[in-house]
Scaffold this active site. Structure first.
Site, PDB file in Angstrom:
ATOM      1  N   GLU A   1      43.161 -29.419 -39.345  1.00  0.00           N
ATOM      2  CA  GLU A   1      43.805 -29.548 -40.641  1.00  0.00           C
ATOM      3  C   GLU A   1      44.300 -30.836 -40.752  1.00  0.00           C
ATOM      4  O   GLU A   1      45.154 -31.352 -39.701  1.00  0.00           O
ATOM      5  CB  GLU A   1      44.994 -28.454 -40.942  1.00  0.00           C
ATOM      6  CG  GLU A   1      44.885 -27.063 -41.433  1.00  0.00           C
ATOM      7  CD  GLU A   1      45.866 -26.355 -41.909  1.00  0.00           C
ATOM      8  OE1 GLU A   1      47.016 -27.059 -42.078  1.00  0.00           O
ATOM      9  OE2 GLU A   1      45.900 -25.162 -41.616  1.00  0.00           O
TER      10      GLU A   1
ATOM     11  N   ASN B   1      47.085 -18.290 -37.934  1.00  0.00           N
ATOM     12  CA  ASN B   1      47.330 -19.983 -38.544  1.00  0.00           C
ATOM     13  C   ASN B   1      48.849 -20.310 -37.954  1.00  0.00           C
ATOM     14  O   ASN B   1      49.902 -19.889 -38.448  1.00  0.00           O
ATOM     15  CB  ASN B   1      47.303 -20.016 -39.900  1.00  0.00           C
ATOM     16  CG  ASN B   1      47.716 -21.451 -40.315  1.00  0.00           C
ATOM     17  OD1 ASN B   1      47.047 -22.273 -40.299  1.00  0.00           O
ATOM     18  ND2 ASN B   1      48.926 -21.357 -40.848  1.00  0.00           N
ATOM     19  N   GLU B   2      48.712 -21.549 -37.100  1.00  0.00           N
ATOM     20  CA  GLU B   2      50.088 -22.104 -36.842  1.00  0.00           C
ATOM     21  C   GLU B   2      51.183 -21.170 -36.104  1.00  0.00           C
ATOM     22  O   GLU B   2      52.455 -22.093 -36.264  1.00  0.00           O
ATOM     23  CB  GLU B   2      50.495 -23.027 -37.815  1.00  0.00           C
ATOM     24  CG  GLU B   2      49.794 -23.743 -38.466  1.00  0.00           C
ATOM     25  CD  GLU B   2      50.005 -24.718 -39.802  1.00  0.00           C
ATOM     26  OE1 GLU B   2      51.096 -24.228 -40.278  1.00  0.00           O
ATOM     27  OE2 GLU B   2      49.276 -25.631 -40.199  1.00  0.00           O
TER      28      GLU B   2
ATOM     29  N   TRP C   1      53.148 -19.723 -51.616  1.00  0.00           N
ATOM     30  CA  TRP C   1      53.117 -20.783 -50.596  1.00  0.00           C
ATOM     31  C   TRP C   1      53.116 -22.017 -51.249  1.00  0.00           C
ATOM     32  O   TRP C   1      53.693 -22.236 -52.403  1.00  0.00           O
ATOM     33  CB  TRP C   1      51.347 -20.448 -50.178  1.00  0.00           C
ATOM     34  CG  TRP C   1      51.288 -20.916 -48.757  1.00  0.00           C
ATOM     35  CD1 TRP C   1      50.954 -21.995 -48.120  1.00  0.00           C
ATOM     36  CD2 TRP C   1      51.451 -19.701 -47.617  1.00  0.00           C
ATOM     37  NE1 TRP C   1      50.894 -21.943 -46.700  1.00  0.00           N
ATOM     38  CE2 TRP C   1      51.396 -20.631 -46.358  1.00  0.00           C
ATOM     39  CE3 TRP C   1      52.065 -18.466 -47.641  1.00  0.00           C
ATOM     40  CZ2 TRP C   1      51.258 -19.899 -45.150  1.00  0.00           C
ATOM     41  CZ3 TRP C   1      51.970 -18.070 -46.399  1.00  0.00           C
ATOM     42  CH2 TRP C   1      51.923 -18.603 -45.230  1.00  0.00           C
ATOM     43  N   ASP C   2      53.281 -23.280 -50.242  1.00  0.00           N
ATOM     44  CA  ASP C   2      53.573 -24.559 -50.693  1.00  0.00           C
ATOM     45  C   ASP C   2      52.446 -24.887 -51.815  1.00  0.00           C
ATOM     46  O   ASP C   2      52.700 -25.768 -52.635  1.00  0.00           O
ATOM     47  CB  ASP C   2      53.807 -25.437 -49.869  1.00  0.00           C
ATOM     48  CG  ASP C   2      52.653 -25.772 -48.900  1.00  0.00           C
ATOM     49  OD1 ASP C   2      51.795 -25.049 -49.016  1.00  0.00           O
ATOM     50  OD2 ASP C   2      53.011 -26.434 -47.712  1.00  0.00           O
ATOM     51  N   TRP C   3      51.069 -24.265 -52.011  1.00  0.00           N
ATOM     52  CA  TRP C   3      50.015 -24.714 -52.826  1.00  0.00           C
ATOM     53  C   TRP C   3      50.011 -23.742 -53.950  1.00  0.00           C
ATOM     54  O   TRP C   3      49.075 -23.645 -54.674  1.00  0.00           O
ATOM     55  CB  TRP C   3      49.071 -25.166 -52.139  1.00  0.00           C
ATOM     56  CG  TRP C   3      48.537 -24.051 -50.890  1.00  0.00           C
ATOM     57  CD1 TRP C   3      48.561 -24.324 -49.953  1.00  0.00           C
ATOM     58  CD2 TRP C   3      48.212 -22.803 -51.332  1.00  0.00           C
ATOM     59  NE1 TRP C   3      48.261 -23.108 -49.042  1.00  0.00           N
ATOM     60  CE2 TRP C   3      47.927 -22.281 -49.940  1.00  0.00           C
ATOM     61  CE3 TRP C   3      47.847 -21.924 -52.325  1.00  0.00           C
ATOM     62  CZ2 TRP C   3      47.425 -20.753 -49.635  1.00  0.00           C
ATOM     63  CZ3 TRP C   3      47.241 -20.615 -52.191  1.00  0.00           C
ATOM     64  CH2 TRP C   3      47.066 -20.141 -50.916  1.00  0.00           C
TER      65      TRP C   3
END
Ligand SMILES: *[C@@H]1O[C@H](CO)[C@@H](O)[C@H](O)[C@H]1NC(C)=O
Ligand SMILES: *[C@@H]1O[C@H](CO)[C@@H](O)[C@H](O)[C@H]1NC(C)=O
Ligand SMILES: *[C@@H]1O[C@H](CO)[C@@H](O)[C@H](O)[C@H]1NC(C)=O
Ligand SMILES: *[C@@H]1O[C@H](CO)[C@@H](O)[C@H](O)[C@H]1NC(C)=O
Ligand SMILES: *[C@@H]1O[C@H](CO)[C@@H](O)[C@H](O)[C@H]1NC(C)=O
Ligand SMILES: *[C@@H]1O[C@H](CO)[C@@H](O)[C@H](O)[C@H]1NC(C)=O
Ligand SMILES: *[C@@H]1O[C@H](CO)[C@@H](O)[C@H](O)[C@H]1NC(C)=O
Length: 885
Positions: free
Chosen positions: A567, A470-471, A189-191
């Site tokens: 968010e 989510n999204e 993931w990006d994190w």
């Protein structure tokens, strides 16, 4: 009647007999790879990365670039084997079930070499297999084999592709996580790093009984006048065939005054074809005997023990038990005509979106929860990590966390703690940032997953709302994955999954809670627009996610309106101390090092951080302490950005009825730049310290407008008004301590409100804005409120800021508070104003506040810890940083 209880260590069910197959003296597990070249002792519950690490085959997975170096693990096939003994007495039980609470992710199971038991494909599902005819007296061998999740995902993708092709290359991730019912973030993931895990990540055991067990219980609580009606649905399980089930089901609820309310019912019915039977029981509970459960900050969290017992006529000696906690509260997500609150102007168009708890509209303050560990088995077993994170949320005035859709349905322990701490949960279902396949195989697995998890979690008072994904609505509408040419196909699949499949299951099992199809969405308006709204980010409806890396994040005018911000965030660096747990090579400690590049998964991430820093602060690349300052300033920058945005949302309760601010993200899974407020390992960033103030129940929140005017809001998240209060406005210059001018004005606010103070008349027209800043404090009897500040110009442009002399002294007096908490008084002496004074120590604990704006010659901040340390040792250990031009 003789009752006989065998305590079950692995689950909340206490049933007639459990043979625990976790690793123990009696059960030893081993693992082996496909070509049998790698083998070792395994820990179950666990996972392959943990086992390979314990066996010394791989190093610390979070060190340096080990995420990529260990990727071969995810491409191999891993098998787990255990031997255990069964007595002839055990074999006499009428029902013998092998239960896996969690298998990550796809594979098959055999018993005693060749007897097939079954296959699995969903890590969120409990698998229960009837093994009565397969088990033998004496030694048995259980074998569980896991396919490579990366390969399994690819094989499915070739048959039933769903966009996107892959995660962005900078994630160093793997493709097609959407094909597997697996923690979506485990492919990168990006994190976070990719660790496509496999393993028996939750308990495994054998259940033996003659009657039935209580698998789940749901509680349906409604308030009628001065009475609560507590309707229970108890899910009994008895074999996997249609069975006649007769016995007595009883419930006892411990209420105030050591009283117990009891209710029982005779059961005599045939189960469904899968051996399950739902029995209802209803209790009326008077207001006189229970207190209300409130979210953190609004009241207490009384929980009442409910004990269920089922005694089967065919096995009177071995009743089944289950115990849960019940919290008496109502939660409603209100989507009503906004003009009734906001009038017929622009703000009043559309619908409200707010949570009413016990009939009170409450502003939801909080953050977003990602898994507490990138390895799901550790997220499950490291309870102290979960405990510390949830306490940290509670301690900074958070009332809600969103369990984000790319993680896992958390452990029972997690939700129990949320019940206890008053942390409401916005629970996403586990679909994130992707289109999803809808073949029958996938859909039937999802059905099982949703049903089981809703039944497991439904009774928790902390759960406030369900959201389908989510999204994924905004991703399809916004063409994130180049899906426009196939918009209609993806839209109909979207509806098939979240509306036709998931929604009816959730609404049937849990009719009392709102199911939102997506998060974010326009709520009812998205539904009216056939689930993919024209603009899912419409500020007049539902919740929104907002990220802007280009604008000035310290400026309130940057941020758009919303009814509920679920968010928003900005990246910062983890501290050097936390980074050192991942690398000790000096060369890595540069923004442009290979190491730094490897850890940054957000495309252009460092340049966004740098741009935010240099917009407001002075930082030159030729500074010998560039990296150290970059790290420190990134935390200031993030803390100020999120403070600004959060306060804007709290102010906007007054004019837009914004009723929620959940920033991204609470926690971290590795030592890397991310949006988190708490670093991997538990250290608080400046953001988390700031959250305590910007989420304070009572807050004076100023706003710098054009023309040098300052608007002042008084925000009051309590059930009582603020009257007879004064707000003090102190003007300071940057070159000395103590205010250069002070004035006061009367202030007031209604309960649960945000109010612009009309008679504030605060402006900076008489000052040179480069030379001053403003402090706001509240004086009101019995009301505590943190100070707040306006910095009229960028710090890099201020005039007069001096290099301070700072003295830090720890008092000899140590105070012991509840929970064994020790408090030390840290005295700070300065000779000039110090912005963002950051105190640090290697001693385990935290400061009560940090990132201080020091305006007075002497001040005190507490240090909190659990283990005694001499004040002198503490004093010696404290280091500090601050901002100076
Ligand atoms: C191991 O087996 C022994 C003998 O059967 C039993 O007494 C003991 O409780 C078992 N221990 C565990 C941890 O299951
Ligand atoms: C066996 O598997 C390991 C790990 O996947 C691999 O490194 C090794 O080359 C394989 N050995 C043979 C002989 O195939
Ligand atoms: C099962 O019992 C036999 C006989 O007592 C013993 O030799 C064997 O080690 C046991 N196996 C396990 C896995 O405990
Ligand atoms: C359960 O039912 C199946 C088919 O209906 C049958 O084959 C099986 O023997 C039954 N099992 C038990 C334990 O009664
Ligand atoms: C349970 O129901 C069955 C059939 O419906 C009946 O024959 C039996 O007598 C009942 N038992 C009890 C204890 O009521
Ligand atoms: C609970 O109270 C309601 C209304 O007072 C009544 O109709 C119902 O029968 C009661 N239920 C129980 C289980 O006592
Ligand atoms: C809003 O408009 C409606 C219909 O025109 C009117 O009945 C109502 O009074 C207005 N409400 C306010 C607050 O102005």
């Amino acid at each position: 009647m003789k009752t006989f209880v065998l305590l079950c260590s692995v689950c909340s069910i206490v049933s007639p007999k459990i043979i625990d197959l976790s690793s123990s003296k009696n059960v030893s597990w081993s693992f082996v790879n496909n070509n049998r070249t790698i083998t070792g002792k395994a820990t179950v519950p666990g996972g392959i990365y943990s086992d390979l690490h314990s066996a010394g085959i791989i190093g610390d997975i979070l060190s340096e670039d080990n995420d990529v170096r260990t990727r071969w693990v995810a491409y191999d096939v891993w098998s787990y084997t255990a031997k255990f003994n069964i007595s002839s007495k055990d074999l006499q039980a009428k029902v013998i079930h092998l239960v896996f609470e969690g298998l990550d992710t796809s594979g098959f199971i055999t018993l005693n070499k060749h007897i097939p038991i079954g296959s699995f494909n969903n890590m969120f599902v409990r698998y229960v297999f009837d093994i009565k005819d397969k088990l033998q007296e004496g030694e048995n061998e259980l074998y569980v084999s896991f396919l490579s999740p990366v390969v399994a995902a690819l094989i499915r993708s070739n048959k039933v592709f769903a966009a996107p092709d892959c995660v962005p290359a900078v994630y160093n991730g793997e493709c097609h996580a959407n094909q597997l019912r697996k923690m979506q973030a485990s492919f990168g993931w990006d994190w976070g790093p990719a660790f496509p895990s496999v393993g028996i990540w939750r308990p495994v055991y054998i259940e033996l009984y003659n009657g039935a067990i209580i698998r789940s219980v749901t509680t349906h609580i409604t308030k009628v006048g001065s009475k609560w009606n507590l309707r229970l649905k108890v899910y009994l399980e008895s074999s996997q065939n249609r069975t006649l089930l007769a016995g007595v089901l009883s419930a006892s609820l411990q209420v105030e005054g050591k009283q117990t309310l009891r209710k029982w019912t005779q059961v005599n019915a045939t189960t469904a074809a899968d051996g399950t039977l739902v029995v209802e029981l209803s209790l009326n509970v008077s207001d006189n005997v229970v207190r209300l459960w409130w979210p953190n900050g609004y009241g207490e969290q009384p929980l009442y023990k409910l004990k269920l017992q089922f005694t089967s006529d065919s096995d009177l000696d071995n009743p089944a038990y289950k115990t849960i906690n019940v919290g008496f509260r109502t939660v409603e997500l209100v989507e009503s005509d906004a003009s009734e609150i906001l009038g017929n102007g622009t703000a009043g168009r559309g619908l409200t979106f707010y949570f009413k708890v016990n009939d009170q509209p409450l502003f939801m303050k909080g953050s977003n929860w990602i898994p507490s560990n990138i390895l799901p088995e550790l997220g499950e077993s490291q309870k102290n990590v979960v405990d510390n994170l949830l306490k940290a949320a509670r301690d900074v005035n958070m009332a809600m966390l969103r369990v984000w859709g790319g993680g896992v349905y958390e452990s029972d322990y997690f939700y129990d703690k949320c019940d206890e701490f008053g942390i409401l949960i916005w629970q996403d279902f586990l679909f994130a940032c992707s289109m999803y396949p809808t073949d029958n195989y996938f859909i039937s697995s999802v059905r099982e997953e949703i049903e089981q998890n809703v039944l497991r979690l439904q009774h928790h008072p902390s759960i406030a709302v369900w959201a389908g994904n989510n999204e994924n609505e905004v991703a399809l509408r916004g063409n994130w994955y180049d899906t426009y040419p196939l918009f209609d196909k993806y839209k109909s699949e979207y509806i098939k999954l979240y509306v036709d499949t998931i929604k009816p299951i959730v609404e049937d099992l849990d009719p009392g809670r709102r199911y939102l199809v997506s998060s974010p969405s326009n709520g009812r308006e998205s539904e009216r627009e056939n689930y993919i709204a024209t603009n899912p980010y419409d500020p007049h409806f539902g919740d929104t996610h907002y990220y802007n890396y280009f604008a000035d994040n310290w400026d309130m005018d940057t941020y758009p309106k919303t009814r509920f911000a679920s968010e928003y965030g900005f990246q910062s660096m983890p501290s050097l101390k936390t980074m050192r747990t991942a690398t000790n090579k000096d060369d890595d400690f540069h923004v442009r090092s290979k190491y730094s590049e490897h850890r940054q998964h957000s495309p252009n991430g460092y340049s966004y951080i740098e741009a935010q820093i240099t917009r407001r602060m002075k930082l030159k690349e030729d500074d010998p302490k560039y990296f150290e300052k970059f790290v420190f300033y990134s935390q200031i920058s993030q803390a100020m950005a999120i403070k600004t945005e959060t306060e804007l949302y709290r102010q906007d309760q007054a004019n837009w009825y914004t009723m929620g601010a959940l920033y991204w993200q609470l926690n971290d899974v590795w030592q890397a730049p991310s949006w988190s407020g708490i670093e991997y390992g538990g250290k608080w960033k400046m953001l988390h310290y700031f959250a305590k103030s910007f989420f304070a129940p009572v807050l004076v929140s100023p706003r710098l407008c054009s023309g040098d005017d300052i608007e002042v809001y008084l925000i009051n998240d309590r059930f009582v008004p603020i009257t007879d209060a004064w707000i003090t406005v102190d003007i300071y210059n940057w070159k000395s301590v103590g205010p250069i001018s002070t004035r006061q004005f009367p202030a007031r606010a209604k309960p649960l409100s945000s109010k612009l103070q009309e008679n504030a008349d605060v402006h900076l027209r008489d000052y040179n804005k480069e030379e001053v800043f403003v402090r706001f404090t509240l004086q009101a009897q019995g009301v505590k409120s943190p100070p707040n500040y306006i910095f009229p110009v960028a710090l890099k442009s201020v005039v007069g800021l001096q290099t301070p002399n700072i003295q830090i002294l720890v008092s000899n007096l140590v105070t012991r508070r509840n929970h064994d908490r020790l408090e030390y008084a840290v005295n700070i002496r300065v000779d000039t104003v110090v912005p963002f004074l950051w105190l640090d120590t290697d001693i385990e604990g935290r400061f009560e506040e940090n990132g201080l704006i020091v305006t007075e010659p002497q001040s005190v901040v507490k240090f909190l810890c659990n283990k005694h340390v001499s004040p002198r040792v503490l004093q010696k250990s404290i280091t500090h940083q601050y901002y100076v031009n």
